[in-house]
Design a protein around this motif. Structure first.
Motif, PDB file in Angstrom:
ATOM      1  N   PHE B  45      16.281  50.183   9.116  1.00 37.79           N
ATOM      2  CA  PHE B  45      17.234  50.249  10.229  1.00 37.79           C
ATOM      3  C   PHE B  45      18.187  51.402  10.028  1.00 37.79           C
ATOM      4  CE2 PHE B  45      16.248  45.732   9.616  1.00 37.79           C
ATOM      5  CZ  PHE B  45      15.703  45.459  10.857  1.00 37.79           C
ATOM      6  N   ASP B  47      21.730  52.091  10.287  1.00 36.66           N
ATOM      7  CA  ASP B  47      22.999  51.376  10.405  1.00 36.66           C
ATOM      8  C   ASP B  47      24.121  52.391  10.569  1.00 36.66           C
ATOM      9  OD1 ASP B  47      25.099  49.678  10.309  1.00 36.66           O
ATOM     10  OD2 ASP B  47      24.714  48.882   8.317  1.00 36.66           O
ATOM     11  N   LYS B  52      18.971  51.734   6.248  1.00 40.09           N
ATOM     12  CA  LYS B  52      18.945  50.493   5.472  1.00 40.09           C
ATOM     13  C   LYS B  52      17.533  49.934   5.435  1.00 40.09           C
ATOM     14  CE  LYS B  52      23.456  48.306   5.455  1.00 40.09           C
ATOM     15  NZ  LYS B  52      24.218  47.125   5.834  1.00 40.09           N
ATOM     16  N   ILE B  54      15.708  46.394   4.819  1.00 39.92           N
ATOM     17  CA  ILE B  54      15.968  44.955   4.733  1.00 39.92           C
ATOM     18  C   ILE B  54      14.648  44.235   4.462  1.00 39.92           C
ATOM     19  CG2 ILE B  54      16.771  42.939   6.056  1.00 39.92           C
ATOM     20  CD1 ILE B  54      19.066  44.788   5.458  1.00 39.92           C
ATOM     21  N   TYR B  57      10.868  38.790   4.773  1.00 43.02           N
ATOM     22  CA  TYR B  57      10.279  37.680   4.018  1.00 43.02           C
ATOM     23  C   TYR B  57       9.083  37.075   4.730  1.00 43.02           C
ATOM     24  CZ  TYR B  57      14.709  38.075   1.511  1.00 43.02           C
ATOM     25  OH  TYR B  57      15.768  38.550   0.802  1.00 43.02           O
ATOM     26  N   LEU B  88      11.445  28.555   1.261  1.00 44.41           N
ATOM     27  CA  LEU B  88      11.964  29.603   2.150  1.00 44.41           C
ATOM     28  C   LEU B  88      11.026  29.801   3.336  1.00 44.41           C
ATOM     29  CD1 LEU B  88      13.796  31.992   2.939  1.00 44.41           C
ATOM     30  CD2 LEU B  88      12.593  33.386   1.265  1.00 44.41           C
ATOM     31  N   LEU B  92      12.163  29.357   7.214  1.00 44.12           N
ATOM     32  CA  LEU B  92      12.087  30.427   8.220  1.00 44.12           C
ATOM     33  C   LEU B  92      11.346  29.943   9.460  1.00 44.12           C
ATOM     34  CD1 LEU B  92      11.283  33.550   5.995  1.00 44.12           C
ATOM     35  CD2 LEU B  92      13.415  33.077   7.171  1.00 44.12           C
ATOM     36  N   LEU B  95      13.580  27.586  11.368  1.00 44.84           N
ATOM     37  CA  LEU B  95      14.662  28.329  12.041  1.00 44.84           C
ATOM     38  C   LEU B  95      14.147  28.916  13.343  1.00 44.84           C
ATOM     39  CD1 LEU B  95      16.335  30.265   9.088  1.00 44.84           C
ATOM     40  CD2 LEU B  95      17.493  28.681  10.606  1.00 44.84           C
ATOM     41  N   SER B  99      15.418  27.816  16.993  1.00 40.64           N
ATOM     42  CA  SER B  99      15.990  28.832  17.889  1.00 40.64           C
ATOM     43  C   SER B  99      15.342  28.757  19.260  1.00 40.64           C
ATOM     44  CB  SER B  99      15.759  30.228  17.324  1.00 40.64           C
ATOM     45  OG  SER B  99      16.832  30.604  16.542  1.00 40.64           O
ATOM     46  N   PRO B 117      28.764  33.874  18.528  1.00 39.84           N
ATOM     47  CA  PRO B 117      28.119  34.828  17.617  1.00 39.84           C
ATOM     48  C   PRO B 117      28.096  34.348  16.168  1.00 39.84           C
ATOM     49  CG  PRO B 117      29.523  35.997  19.150  1.00 39.84           C
ATOM     50  CD  PRO B 117      29.747  34.537  19.386  1.00 39.84           C
ATOM     51  N   LYS B 120      25.328  31.922  15.581  1.00 42.82           N
ATOM     52  CA  LYS B 120      24.038  32.614  15.471  1.00 42.82           C
ATOM     53  C   LYS B 120      23.884  33.271  14.107  1.00 42.82           C
ATOM     54  CE  LYS B 120      22.408  33.655  20.046  1.00 42.82           C
ATOM     55  NZ  LYS B 120      22.454  34.577  21.147  1.00 42.82           N
ATOM     56  N   LEU B 121      24.977  33.846  13.650  1.00 40.47           N
ATOM     57  CA  LEU B 121      24.950  34.557  12.368  1.00 40.47           C
ATOM     58  C   LEU B 121      24.630  33.598  11.221  1.00 40.47           C
ATOM     59  CD1 LEU B 121      25.489  37.507  11.615  1.00 40.47           C
ATOM     60  CD2 LEU B 121      27.802  36.879  11.033  1.00 40.47           C
ATOM     61  N   LYS B 123      22.597  31.109  11.436  1.00 37.49           N
ATOM     62  CA  LYS B 123      21.262  30.509  11.568  1.00 37.49           C
ATOM     63  C   LYS B 123      20.272  31.206  10.640  1.00 37.49           C
ATOM     64  CE  LYS B 123      20.179  28.663  15.869  1.00 37.49           C
ATOM     65  NZ  LYS B 123      19.927  28.834  17.300  1.00 37.49           N
ATOM     66  N   THR B 124      20.558  31.101   9.366  1.00 37.36           N
ATOM     67  CA  THR B 124      19.688  31.723   8.364  1.00 37.36           C
ATOM     68  C   THR B 124      19.367  30.680   7.296  1.00 37.36           C
ATOM     69  OG1 THR B 124      21.646  32.449   7.166  1.00 37.36           O
ATOM     70  CG2 THR B 124      20.672  34.039   8.670  1.00 37.36           C
ATOM     71  N   ALA B 125      18.396  31.017   6.457  1.00 41.82           N
ATOM     72  CA  ALA B 125      18.040  30.109   5.370  1.00 41.82           C
ATOM     73  C   ALA B 125      19.211  30.044   4.399  1.00 41.82           C
ATOM     74  CB  ALA B 125      16.800  30.627   4.668  1.00 41.82           C
TER      75      ALA B 125
END
Lengths: 318, 315
Positions: B45, B47, B52, B54, B57, B88, B92, B95, B99, B117, B120-121, B123-125
């Protein structure tokens, strides 16, 4: 009592001025409308987010009572998006958090004159950049007070435009009519909002004579087409085809006397050639008694024939 | 003698029973960033000018059977030792499906799910302890061996609480899964022992959490605002001293706008014997700030068992 009456009379234009938002109209005739426009200049904005932004702008103008069709596309609402911060979280899945500054503009997209602007800050999060943009844009509220004030300010500037440029608009329309470009003239005149009272009345007063000229021109054109068809096949079938063309002519047109003579000529010809009776049903009334409505429809038809992708001038707006 | 042995056994059993009632940390194996990027399981990405990379997974789990095998092996060993792990890969997947469900869930009147927001942020493992896994197959002449790194990290204090590193025995075997299995078996004992020590420390000295106190920019006050001659920030620190286990905490950052406390030791249970976590502990600080003389409206947000954020000024 006299004072009260005077007060009510003085107030009446104020109530009239807000009529656009309080009373719905089925068409855009005599209304201020804004077209939503999302320019290409917005840097790095995903395509799907651009269409969401366009829909959001349309929603804002619709909720403000300024939604319109392709009819009046001179005035636009547009936006520029600045990314204030962008973060990607090292999580599973990675999340994109965007903080956007969205500046909204209202202006004359043809002349490139900016009328009013306002900024709203929104935040969005998603599993990818596109989703984060969409989430942020969805956060723009049409009920935001800053947006409402901005819309009102833009509307006032548009009204001022018509009040100050009225004579130019009228003379442009007359010039177009003198060149035989009647539909374009109707398009130009029907953009004048009812709220701009003097200008609207001037437009109405010149639409009717222009419409009559247009009607007479159409009469001549259709009569010529019908005569050509009849000349090519002077039989019953030719008469039917010519009759279809003649039936489109407004009975109040100047050349309608000639139409009647020609119809008699066709009927006589069919009787002699095919020994058949051909009858043409004359219209007793105007095709559309409401001249203004007919003029608007013609203007609308003209607008719809124009290229869909209008290139607006927003240079220097941001 | 028999009595003493019986007493010791009874104490040990009670200790185990009590600890089992405490809120258990969630442990999750996550392939390391270095492993993902080396193997090509990443997304790039831009940024705002910085490139970046990332880890992806999902891509790793869908394409690397060796990874699945190693994780499965470690899962088995850890479960045997009483540390069941959260997957994990499955997290995923759930999730994603959650969603999708949230996106289409509609009430009878057409209402949808409200999601800010920050919701939403989050909503991760999530895991309280992350097992950061890296391995590489090396060649030494005709033989192959596996280099293996497994680091257990506390998600809130970022401390490395257990580690297992080393090389597997060189072998002529070309079968990577077999080499990996050997390496895992050789190094897991030390790792699980270190993890057990960490849990024993939790029981002894309380859970270690991290607390942030921030302010909304709409609030006119700040952490330097004085109440009865003392700044609000100082009064919060005094509250921490009074309520943490043995007064143990560190003020990592403190400005007029925000404070960050780390290594905050909180008891595993409240006065009523109920198991508590960062949320339950920080709720008391929230009540303290809401009450007189402060009467500050504030918002409490938590992340897992060990991180809490209080934002002053609004809900």
């Amino acid at each position: 009592m006299k004072k009260l009456l005077f007060f009510l009379v003085a107030l009446s234009p104020v109530f009239g001025a807000s009529a656009q938002n309080s009373q719905g109209k089925v068409d855009d005739f005599g209304r201020i409308t804004l077209a939503a426009y999302v320019p290409e200049q917005i840097d790095d904005m995903p395509v799907s987010a651009r269409s969401i932004l366009s829909n959001k702008l349309s929603q804002i103008v619709t909720e403000s009572g300024l939604g319109g069709s392709a009819m009046n596309e001179r005035f636009i609402i547009t936006a520029n998006v600045s990314v204030m911060s962008k973060n990607i979280t090292p999580t599973a899945p990675a999340m994109h958090a965007l903080s956007l500054d969205i500046t909204l503009y209202i202006g004359d997209g043809i002349d490139g004159t900016k009328f009013s602007s306002t900024s709203v800050s929104v935040k969005g999060v998603g599993e990818n950049e596109t989703k984060a943009y969409i989430s942020a844009i969805k956060g723009i509220s049409a009920n935001n007070n800053a947006i409402k004030t901005f819309i009102e300010s833009g509307k006032a500037k548009i009204l001022k435009y018509y009040n100050t440029k009225c004579d130019f608009i009228i003379s442009d329309a007359q010039s177009l009519a003198s060149q035989g470009r009647y539909e374009e003239a109707f398009y130009k005149l029907s953009g004048i909002p009812e709220i701009s009272k003097d200008c609207y009345n001037k437009a109405r007063s010149i639409i009717i004579p222009i419409y009559k000229k247009h009607r007479d021109k159409i009469c001549q054109t259709r009569l010529m087409e019908a005569k050509t068809i009849w000349a090519a096949s002077q039989n019953y079938d030719g008469a039917v085809a010519a009759g279809d063309i003649l039936s489109q002519i407004d009975p109040t047109a100047a050349c309608y006397g000639e139409v009647k003579k020609f119809v008699a000529e066709i009927a006589k010809g069919v009787k002699e050639k095919d020994n058949k009776e051909w009858q043409f049903i004359f219209k007793q009334q105007q095709l559309d008694s409401d001249v203004l409505k007919s003029a608007y429809s013609l203007g609308m038809a003209y607008a719809n024939r124009q290229p869909q992708a209008v290139v607006y001038n927003v240079k220097g707006w941001w | 003698m028999k009595r003493k042995i019986l007493l010791v056994i009874t104490i040990i059993l009670l200790h185990t029973q009590v600890f089992s009632q405490a809120k258990k940390p969630r442990i999750m194996i996550v392939p390391s960033d270095a492993w993902c990027i080396t193997k090509g399981y990443y997304s790039s990405f831009d940024d705002q000018g910085t490139k970046k990379q990332i880890p992806d997974y999902k891509k790793a789990f869908q394409n690397d059977l060796d990874l699945k095998l190693v994780i499965s092996k470690i899962n088995g060993i850890m479960a045997e030792k009483g540390f069941p792990l959260i997957s994990l890969e499955q997290t995923l997947k759930s999730l994603e499906s959650n969603s999708a469900e949230d996106a289409i869930l509609t009430s009878k009147t057409g209402g949808g799910i409200t999601e800010s927001p920050i919701d939403k942020l989050r909503k991760t493992a999530k895991a309280d302890i992350i097992m950061d896994l890296s391995y590489r197959v090396n060649e030494s002449g005709p033989k192959k061996y596996v280099s293996f790194i497994l680091a257990g990290l506390d998600a809130y204090s970022n401390k490395e609480i257990a580690t297992a590193t080393g090389n597997g025995a060189p072998s002529f075997s070309v079968d990577v899964p077999i080499l990996l299995e050997e390496a895992v078996l050789n190094h897991m004992d030390n790792f699980s022992n270190s993890l057990q020590k960490h849990f024993d420390d939790l029981f002894e000295n309380g859970r270690e959490i991290s607390i942030y106190v921030k302010k909304f920019d709409t609030w006119s006050g700040d952490l330097e605002k004085e109440y009865n001659g003392e700044e609000l920030g100082t009064l919060i620190e005094n509250w921490m001293k009074a309520n943490t286990v043995k007064g143990r905490f560190s003020t990592a950052d403190a400005t007029e706008n925000q404070m960050h406390f780390d290594q905050v030791r909180i008891p595993l249970y409240d006065a009523s014997g109920n198991a508590i976590d960062a949320r339950a502990f920080t709720r008391n600080l929230q009540k303290f700030l809401s009450a007189a003389p402060f009467s500050i409206v504030n918002k409490l947000m938590t992340k897992g068992l060990g991180q809490a954020v209080i934002v002053l000024g609004e809900k």
